[in-house]
Motif scaffolding. Structure first.
Motif, mmCIF file in Angstrom:
data_model
loop_
_atom_site.group_PDB
_atom_site.id
_atom_site.type_symbol
_atom_site.label_atom_id
_atom_site.label_comp_id
_atom_site.label_asym_id
_atom_site.label_seq_id
_atom_site.Cartn_x
_atom_site.Cartn_y
_atom_site.Cartn_z
ATOM 1 N N THR A 59 17.120 -43.194 -18.424
ATOM 2 C CA THR A 59 17.447 -42.049 -19.272
ATOM 3 C C THR A 59 18.906 -41.608 -19.146
ATOM 4 N N THR A 60 19.699 -42.318 -18.364
ATOM 5 C CA THR A 60 21.125 -41.982 -18.307
ATOM 6 C C THR A 60 21.780 -42.365 -19.637
ATOM 7 N N GLN A 61 22.790 -41.614 -20.002
ATOM 8 C CA GLN A 61 23.441 -41.848 -21.296
ATOM 9 C C GLN A 61 24.034 -43.248 -21.380
ATOM 10 N N ASN A 62 24.521 -43.739 -20.277
ATOM 11 C CA ASN A 62 25.116 -45.077 -20.271
ATOM 12 C C ASN A 62 24.096 -46.143 -20.660
ATOM 13 N N ILE A 63 22.886 -46.074 -20.056
ATOM 14 C CA ILE A 63 21.836 -47.060 -20.355
ATOM 15 C C ILE A 63 21.294 -46.852 -21.764
ATOM 16 N N ILE A 64 21.093 -45.602 -22.145
ATOM 17 C CA ILE A 64 20.571 -45.319 -23.487
ATOM 18 C C ILE A 64 21.503 -45.867 -24.557
ATOM 19 N N GLN A 65 22.796 -45.667 -24.386
ATOM 20 C CA GLN A 65 23.763 -46.144 -25.381
ATOM 21 C C GLN A 65 23.908 -47.659 -25.355
ATOM 22 N N LYS A 66 23.981 -48.224 -24.157
ATOM 23 C CA LYS A 66 24.192 -49.670 -24.042
ATOM 24 C C LYS A 66 23.050 -50.455 -24.662
ATOM 25 N N TYR A 67 21.811 -49.973 -24.477
ATOM 26 C CA TYR A 67 20.649 -50.721 -24.974
ATOM 27 C C TYR A 67 20.004 -50.070 -26.199
ATOM 28 N N GLU A 68 20.698 -49.100 -26.794
ATOM 29 C CA GLU A 68 20.266 -48.472 -28.053
ATOM 30 C C GLU A 68 18.821 -47.973 -27.958
ATOM 31 N N LEU A 69 18.586 -47.142 -26.952
ATOM 32 C CA LEU A 69 17.250 -46.591 -26.720
ATOM 33 C C LEU A 69 17.071 -45.191 -27.316
ATOM 34 N N VAL A 70 18.104 -44.672 -27.946
ATOM 35 C CA VAL A 70 18.103 -43.440 -28.753
ATOM 36 C C VAL A 70 18.148 -42.170 -27.910
ATOM 37 N N SER A 71 17.101 -41.917 -27.087
ATOM 38 C CA SER A 71 17.028 -40.650 -26.367
ATOM 39 C C SER A 71 16.127 -40.773 -25.144
ATOM 40 N N SER A 72 16.193 -39.764 -24.282
ATOM 41 C CA SER A 72 15.348 -39.752 -23.083
ATOM 42 C C SER A 72 13.872 -39.721 -23.442
ATOM 43 N N SER A 73 13.528 -38.915 -24.448
ATOM 44 C CA SER A 73 12.117 -38.827 -24.847
ATOM 45 C C SER A 73 11.633 -40.156 -25.412
ATOM 46 N N ASN A 74 12.524 -40.852 -26.135
ATOM 47 C CA ASN A 74 12.145 -42.161 -26.670
ATOM 48 C C ASN A 74 11.955 -43.179 -25.552
ATOM 49 N N VAL A 75 12.769 -43.085 -24.506
ATOM 50 C CA VAL A 75 12.618 -43.965 -23.347
ATOM 51 C C VAL A 75 11.236 -43.781 -22.728
ATOM 52 N N SER A 76 10.816 -42.543 -22.573
ATOM 53 C CA SER A 76 9.502 -42.259 -21.995
ATOM 54 C C SER A 76 8.381 -42.843 -22.848
ATOM 55 N N THR A 77 8.529 -42.717 -24.173
ATOM 56 C CA THR A 77 7.528 -43.268 -25.093
ATOM 57 C C THR A 77 7.474 -44.788 -24.993
ATOM 58 N N ILE A 78 8.637 -45.409 -24.958
ATOM 59 C CA ILE A 78 8.715 -46.867 -24.842
ATOM 60 C C ILE A 78 8.069 -47.341 -23.551
ATOM 61 N N LYS A 79 8.397 -46.680 -22.467
ATOM 62 C CA LYS A 79 7.893 -47.071 -21.156
ATOM 63 C C LYS A 79 6.368 -46.988 -21.105
ATOM 64 N N ARG A 80 5.815 -45.888 -21.612
ATOM 65 C CA ARG A 80 4.354 -45.737 -21.623
ATOM 66 C C ARG A 80 3.697 -46.845 -22.435
ATOM 67 N N ALA A 81 4.281 -47.164 -23.581
ATOM 68 C CA ALA A 81 3.707 -48.187 -24.457
ATOM 69 C C ALA A 81 3.728 -49.562 -23.794
ATOM 70 N N LEU A 82 4.827 -49.897 -23.136
ATOM 71 C CA LEU A 82 4.949 -51.212 -22.501
ATOM 72 C C LEU A 82 4.054 -51.325 -21.270
ATOM 73 N N ILE A 83 3.852 -50.225 -20.557
ATOM 74 C CA ILE A 83 2.908 -50.238 -19.436
ATOM 75 C C ILE A 83 1.494 -50.451 -19.950
ATOM 76 N N LYS A 84 1.152 -49.763 -21.027
ATOM 77 C CA LYS A 84 -0.183 -49.909 -21.615
ATOM 78 C C LYS A 84 -0.428 -51.336 -22.097
ATOM 79 N N LYS A 85 0.621 -51.974 -22.618
ATOM 80 C CA LYS A 85 0.506 -53.368 -23.066
ATOM 81 C C LYS A 85 0.570 -54.343 -21.897
ATOM 82 N N GLU A 86 0.770 -53.824 -20.685
ATOM 83 C CA GLU A 86 0.864 -54.621 -19.461
ATOM 84 C C GLU A 86 2.029 -55.605 -19.489
#
Length: 376
Positions: free
Chosen positions: A323-350
C-alpha cells in the motif's frame, strides 16, 4: 505393477512417507490423550498422509480411529449422513455390528440403511431429520455413545473440514457441532483441510464457534536435508543414482513443496537411465511445467489487470508494504483499498499465500510459469 519410487497426487505411506517425525509424534500423542487437533497448511503439503500415518500408529484396542472426507458434502444433511456412516462402519468389525449399533444408538431416528450387492462391502445411510428436535444431537453423540458402551476412546478425523464454511447458515451449524463435541469425554476430533485461508478463518476468528477448539498445528515444509536423503535413497533403491547437488536443485526449484518434490523427482527418474545428468533435470523441469500449463491458463485467464499487476509485484520480490505509494504507482494498483480487494481475491483463488505478514505465490511451479508468461 512395479512400485513407483515417488508418489504424488495421492496420500503416501510406508517408504514413500518422508520425515514429519515431530508432527507425527505430536498427533499420535494428541490422539492417545483425547486432545482435539486442528491441522493447517497449504494444499498438497502432506496433511492427509500425516494424519493417516498417525491414525495407523495410534489405533489400538483402547483407541478406535474414524476417518472421513467431507469434500462432497454440500449441506448439513450430507454431513450428518456421512458422519453417521463413517462412525458406524469404522467402529464395527462386521456387518451385524453395523445394524446393531444403528438400531441401538440411533433408535429415535429410525435410519434408512441400504446395502450394496455385497452387504459385507458397503452400505449407505440416510435420515428424515427434523432440525428442531433432538435427531441431530443423537447423530453427533453417536461416537460418544459407542465409545462409552464399548469402553474405548474414539478419534474422529475429518478431512476437507473447511467445506462446512460453505453450508447455508454455516455459523449455526458450527455452533451445533461445537456445543456437542466439546462436552464429549471419550471422543476427540482432528480437523483439517486443503484450503488454508478457509481453515484459518474457521479457527482463528474470535467470532466463530471453532475459535481455539484444540491444539493448532501449522504444518511446516519438510527440510531440504530430509528431502535430499529421501530422493537419493529412492534412486539408489531402484538401481539409479542422483547427486546430492541435483537432489537439492529439485528441492530448490519447487521450494520444498511436498507434492512437487515427489513429482519432479519422478520425472527426473523416468528421464534417467543410470546416473542423473543436468539434461535429465532440465527435461523433467520442462515436463512438469508443460503438464501444469493447462491448469495455470485456466486459473489466470479471468484475472483482472490489477490482479496480474499484483502477481507481477510478488514475483519481482515485493512481499509486503503493497500500500505504499511507490509500489502502488510502480505496479498500477490504483489505491490502498484496491490493494486490499486484490489481495483478498487472490487469496480466495489460492494464487497467493501469506506467512508472517509476507505474501508469496502459493504454487512454486505457477511462479516459474508466470515468470515466463510475464517475461520476468
Amino acid at each position: 505393477m512395479e512400485n513407483k519410487p515417488f508418489i504424488f497426487g495421492v496420500a503416501t505411506s510406508g517408504d514413500n512417507f518422508t520425515d514429519r517425525v515431530k508432527e507425527t509424534e505430536r498427533l499420535v500423542s494428541n490422539f492417545r490423550h483425547g486432545i482435539n487437533t486442528v491441522l493447517i497448511s497449504p494444499r498438497r503439503w502432506g496433511k492427509t498422509s500425516l494424519v493417516k500415518k498417525a491414525c495407523d500408529l495410534a489405533q489400538s484396542e483402547d483407541l478406535k480411529v474414524v476417518y472421513m472426507d467431507i469434500f462432497s458434502c454440500r449441506n448439513d444433511k450430507d454431513f450428518y449422513n456421512a458422519f453417521a456412516k463413517a462412525v458406524l462402519k469404522q467402529t464395527s468389525s462386521k456387518f451385524d455390528e453395523w445394524i446393531e449399533n444403528a438400531r441401538l444408538f440411533l433408535s429415535r431416528i429410525a435410519p434408512k440403511i441400504s446395502f450394496s450387492p455385497d452387504p459385507t462391502m458397503d452400505f449407505s445411510i440416510s435420515f428424515d431429520l427434523n432440525p428442531k428436535n433432538d435427531d441431530i444431537d443423537e447423530i453427533l453423540q453417536l461416537p460418544e455413545k459407542i465409545a462409552h458402551k464399548k469402553n474405548y476412546n474414539i478419534v474422529v478425523c475429518i478431512d476437507e473440514f473447511q467445506q462446512i464454511g460453505e453450508f447455508n447458515d454455516s455459523k449455526t451449524f458450527q455452533k451445533k457441532l461445537r456445543s456437542i463435541w466439546q462436552l464429549q469425554n471419550n471422543v476427540s476430533y482432528c480437523l483439517f483441510g486443503s484450503k488454508k485461508h478457509l481453515m484459518n478463518e474457521l479457527f482463528e476468528k474470535r467470532s466463530l464457534p471453532f475459535y481455539k477448539f484444540g491444539d493448532a498445528i501449522y504444518l511446516p515444509k519438510i527440510g531440504t536435508d530430509d528431502w535430499v536423503n529421501y530422493i537419493c535413497n529412492r534412486f539408489e533403491a531402484t538401481g539409479k543414482n542422483i547427486s546430492k547437488e541435483l537432489s537439492e536443485k529439485i528441492c530448490k526449484t519447487v521450494d520444498n513443496h511436498s507434492s512437487y518434490v515427489q513429482q519432479l523427482a519422478w520425472l527426473v527418474w523416468i528421464h534417467t537411465k543410470g546416473t542423473v545428468t543436468e539434461q535429465n533435470y532440465e527435461d523433467a523441469c520442462k515436463d512438469i511445467i508443460d503438464q501444469n500449463t493447462p491448469l495455470f491458463e485456466k486459473q489466470t485467464e479471468n484475472l483482472t489487470t490489477y490482479q496480474m499487476n499484483f502477481l507481477r509485484a510478488v514475483i519481482n520480490g515485493v512481499h509486503k508494504e503493497f500500500t505504499t505509494q511507490n509500489i502502488i504507482q510502480k505496479y498500477e494498483l490504483v489505491s490502498s483499498s484496491n490493494v486490499s480487494t486484490i489481495k483478498r481475491a487472490l487469496i480466495k483463488k489460492e494464487l497467493i499465500d501469506t506467512d508472517k505478514g509476507l505474501v508469496f505465490i502459493a504454487d512454486p511451479i505457477l511462479e516459474i510459469w508466470l515468470k515466463k508468461e510475464l517475461n520476468i
